[in-house]
Design an enzyme around this catalytic site. Structure first.
Site, PDB file in Angstrom:
ATOM      1  CG  PHE A  67     -10.617  22.898 147.864  1.00  0.00           C
ATOM      2  CD1 PHE A  67     -11.408  23.657 148.174  1.00  0.00           C
ATOM      3  CD2 PHE A  67      -9.134  23.514 147.726  1.00  0.00           C
ATOM      4  CE1 PHE A  67     -11.484  25.046 148.414  1.00  0.00           C
ATOM      5  CE2 PHE A  67      -8.981  24.639 148.301  1.00  0.00           C
ATOM      6  CZ  PHE A  67      -9.798  25.617 148.529  1.00  0.00           C
ATOM      7  CB  SER A  68      -9.889  15.827 149.041  1.00  0.00           C
ATOM      8  OG  SER A  68     -10.297  14.444 148.993  1.00  0.00           O
TER       9      SER A  68
END
Ligand SMILES: *Cc1c(COP(=O)(O)O)cnc(C)c1O
Length: 287
Positions: A67-68
């Site tokens: 989810f960076s």
């Protein structure tokens, strides 16, 4: 599309909680700097992109969780500025891709996966050598993008906030705080709000980034580690309520991974009387 919107707008916040404590708070909208490479990600990447170009690289390789925001920013930067991009994702592949990784792939990023154990050792020369064998020539940007070029890119963050005494930002990997703090004027100090648990190691990380960049610790700063709300990307009902209430009061929807935790911490400190009346606060809306 290529040009950042700088300087970032600064807005004064009208809020009775601030009035009661006799303090003021201004928000610097770094989230509006660039439509596709938001906030501090643009600040952290632009000198890296220039260095990659100058060294003749056509491929960027970097790391991140599934989810960076950093992976997304590198993927977008690659498409906009004409680099091939490789994203090394922590953990196993899960199909279908989540919306974050889908976005990365749609920008043209090649995704590869590293099991969690190896991922933890990604700074080892042996792991990097293996990546070079597999992927060939590339310009490496570390996880979260925090390297000395990123720190230098964050030096001007507080340049337009000369009237503030205390400047607050969220801390993920620490590059933003390291640069912001080094760029402070003598009368100013910075507080970085750790968004992960435990967050105390981030003091050493920020200091190491400053030493690698400037040769010494720089500026008056500290890391506040009590407002992680359960850990990285985790939340609690109290944090959700804070986000909802802030939206109602100010019409601004706060990023829940970083910005909301910082501002919840700022308001908690304000309401507990931590800042003496008259303190002029500023907070960086990093994304
Ligand atoms: C990545 C990110 C951060 C963290 O910055 P670091 O330099 O890694 O500490 C803060 N806020 C937002 C919105 C981000 O996307």
């Amino acid at each position: 599309m290529f040009e950042p919107h700088l300087p970032a707008p600064v807005e004064s916040l009208n809020d009775e909680r601030l009035d009661r404590a006799g303090v003021t708070l201004r928000l610097q909208r770094d989230d509006l700097i660039h439509s596709e490479i938001p906030g501090n990600k643009w600040r952290k990447l632009h000198l890296n992109l220039a260095a990659a170009t100058e060294a003749g690289h056509s491929t960027l390789l970097t790391f991140g969780g599934a989810f960076s925001n950093h992976l997304r920013a590198v993927a977008a930067a690659g498409r906009i500025f004409g680099f091939a991009t490789i994203g090394i994702v922590r953990g196993e592949e899960h199909l279908p891709l989540n919306p974050s990784l889908r976005y990365c792939a749609d920008q043209g990023m090649t995704l590869a996966y590293l099991d969690r154990t190896t991922y933890r050792t990604k700074r080892d020369p042996a792991v990097e050598a293996e990546l070079r064998r597999r992927w060939g020539e590339f310009f490496l940007i570390p996880e979260g993008g925090s390297n000395p070029l990123a720190v230098r890119g964050c030096l001007p963050i507080a340049a337009g906030l000369g009237g503030a005494d205390v400047i607050c930002c969220p801390v993920g990997t620490g590059g933003t705080l390291a640069g912001l703090a080094a760029g402070l004027a003598g009368h100013q100090r910075a507080i970085g709000f750790a968004v992960l648990k435990p967050g105390d190691f981030l003091t050493a990380e920020v200091e190491a980034l400053q030493r690698a960049t400037f040769g010494e610790r720089s500026g008056h700063w500290r890391v506040e580690s009590r407002y992680h709300f359960g850990g990285y990307a985790k939340s609690t009902p109290a944090l959700a309520a804070f986000i909802e209430d802030f939206h109602t009061r100010h019409g601004l929807h706060l990023d829940r991974v970083y910005v909301a935790k910082m501002l919840a911490g700022v308001f908690d400190l304000v309401e507990s009387g931590y800042f003496p009346p008259g303190t002029r606060l500023a907070a960086i809306i990093t994304g």
